[in-house]
Scaffold this motif. Structure first.
Motif, PDB file in Angstrom:
ATOM      1  N   TRP A 184      -7.201  -4.641   0.804  1.00 35.44           N
ATOM      2  CA  TRP A 184      -7.969  -4.595  -0.437  1.00 35.44           C
ATOM      3  C   TRP A 184      -9.038  -5.689  -0.487  1.00 35.44           C
ATOM      4  O   TRP A 184      -9.618  -5.938  -1.539  1.00 35.44           O
ATOM      5  CB  TRP A 184      -7.034  -4.738  -1.636  1.00 35.44           C
ATOM      6  N   ARG A 237      -9.446   6.367  -6.531  1.00 37.58           N
ATOM      7  CA  ARG A 237     -10.477   6.682  -5.535  1.00 37.58           C
ATOM      8  C   ARG A 237      -9.854   6.806  -4.152  1.00 37.58           C
ATOM      9  O   ARG A 237     -10.180   7.726  -3.396  1.00 37.58           O
ATOM     10  CB  ARG A 237     -11.555   5.597  -5.534  1.00 37.58           C
ATOM     11  N   ARG A 238      -8.952   5.901  -3.819  1.00 37.42           N
ATOM     12  CA  ARG A 238      -8.320   5.929  -2.501  1.00 37.42           C
ATOM     13  C   ARG A 238      -7.443   7.164  -2.332  1.00 37.42           C
ATOM     14  O   ARG A 238      -7.393   7.755  -1.253  1.00 37.42           O
ATOM     15  CB  ARG A 238      -7.497   4.656  -2.284  1.00 37.42           C
ATOM     16  N   LYS A 239      -6.753   7.547  -3.396  1.00 38.13           N
ATOM     17  CA  LYS A 239      -5.920   8.734  -3.316  1.00 38.13           C
ATOM     18  C   LYS A 239      -6.776   9.970  -3.099  1.00 38.13           C
ATOM     19  O   LYS A 239      -6.450  10.832  -2.285  1.00 38.13           O
ATOM     20  CB  LYS A 239      -5.096   8.886  -4.602  1.00 38.13           C
ATOM     21  N   ASP A 245       0.831  -1.203   0.000  1.00 36.52           N
ATOM     22  CA  ASP A 245       0.000   0.000   0.000  1.00 36.52           C
ATOM     23  C   ASP A 245       0.864   1.251   0.000  1.00 36.52           C
ATOM     24  O   ASP A 245       1.881   1.323   0.692  1.00 36.52           O
ATOM     25  CB  ASP A 245      -0.910   0.022   1.233  1.00 36.52           C
ATOM     26  N   GLU A 304      -9.703   2.089  -8.459  1.00 34.60           N
ATOM     27  CA  GLU A 304      -9.740   2.019  -6.996  1.00 34.60           C
ATOM     28  C   GLU A 304      -8.569   2.773  -6.384  1.00 34.60           C
ATOM     29  O   GLU A 304      -8.722   3.444  -5.355  1.00 34.60           O
ATOM     30  CB  GLU A 304      -9.713   0.553  -6.551  1.00 34.60           C
ATOM     31  N   GLU A 305      -7.398   2.672  -7.013  1.00 28.46           N
ATOM     32  CA  GLU A 305      -6.237   3.408  -6.517  1.00 28.46           C
ATOM     33  C   GLU A 305      -6.507   4.919  -6.568  1.00 28.46           C
ATOM     34  O   GLU A 305      -6.200   5.641  -5.619  1.00 28.46           O
ATOM     35  CB  GLU A 305      -5.003   3.088  -7.353  1.00 28.46           C
ATOM     36  N   GLN A 353      -9.835  10.069  -1.859  1.00 27.26           N
ATOM     37  CA  GLN A 353     -10.443   9.968  -0.537  1.00 27.26           C
ATOM     38  C   GLN A 353      -9.451  10.354   0.543  1.00 27.26           C
ATOM     39  O   GLN A 353      -9.786  11.058   1.496  1.00 27.26           O
ATOM     40  CB  GLN A 353     -10.956   8.550  -0.301  1.00 27.26           C
ATOM     41  N   GLY A 354      -8.211   9.919   0.382  1.00 24.47           N
ATOM     42  CA  GLY A 354      -7.172  10.251   1.353  1.00 24.47           C
ATOM     43  C   GLY A 354      -6.904  11.736   1.386  1.00 24.47           C
ATOM     44  O   GLY A 354      -6.740  12.329   2.446  1.00 24.47           O
TER      45      GLY A 354
END
Length: 216
Positions: free
Chosen positions: A147, A178-180, A105, A175-176, A182-183
């Motif tokens: 994940w 989206r996570r970035k 991650d 998804e990567e 969101q972070g």
């Protein structure tokens, strides 16, 4: 251009072939006869130049095997014999690489997928090919437990219950992202909350000072 380290031969070979053609160094490697427009001395010199050029793009552990070569085609064939042989040892080495490959991650997901695809390409060069669904499932299996929800959702939503490499890779990149995002959003929210907390704290202190003045 990448440097040949012994474990990335198939990727290195493709890139080196392109470089040789771009530099007009391909004839000594890919032909067996001297062109009519070159003398023996010119042809010998060109072989030596090509050998020197190729050696600039190999690690020291690889260089030890080809340091004395002055014939470009012989050098090229030796590298292929060393690193593309369909021996059980080379096959086992690549299988071990696949087994040990795990995504961490926070690191670029594209780098991870490129490494994975490179191993598949090397195995394919040894006539070992996996079904597209097996490739996709194995790729998902390299993801850490963080994940698991994504993996479960993707597998359950796959058309007809069949996951493909294109589907897996596309969803992984989404998804990567989206996570970035969101972070980044979460970080901003934390900063806003902290500022509000400091503002309220300053307001409370000012009110206390005002009250004390009134009492006096």
């Amino acid at each position: 251009m990448i440097t040949l380290n012994g474990s990335n031969y198939h990727v290195w070979k493709v890139k080196m072939e392109d470089l040789l053609y771009m530099k007009d160094f391909h004839l000594p490697v890919f032909t067996t006869e001297k062109p009519d427009n070159k003398s023996d001395a010119e042809w010998t010199l060109l072989h030596r130049q090509v050998c020197g050029f190729i050696r600039q793009w190999v690690n020291d552990n690889v260089l030890n095997h080809i340091s004395g070569e002055t014939h470009a085609r012989t050098l090229w064939n030796k590298l292929e014999e060393l690193y593309a042989r369909k021996t059980w040892n080379n096959k086992l080495f690549l299988f071990k690489q696949m087994k040990d490959l795990k995504y961490k991650d926070g690191t670029p997901l594209t780098d991870h997928m490129n490494t994975y695809q490179g191993i598949l390409n090397q195995l394919a060069g040894m006539d070992i090919k996996f079904d597209d669904e097996i490739q996709a499932l194995w790729l998902l299996g390299t993801l850490p437990d963080s994940w698991e929800t994504f993996r479960f959702s993707l597998l359950n939503s796959a058309p007809n219950g069949v996951i493909t490499m294109d589907l897996a890779m596309g969803n992984l990149l989404n998804e990567e992202m989206r996570r970035k995002t969101q972070g980044s959003t979460s970080h901003s929210e934390v900063l806003i909350t902290e500022r509000r907390g400091r503002s309220k704290s300053r307001g409370s202190k000012n009110r206390n000072k005002h009250d004390k003045r009134q009492i006096k």
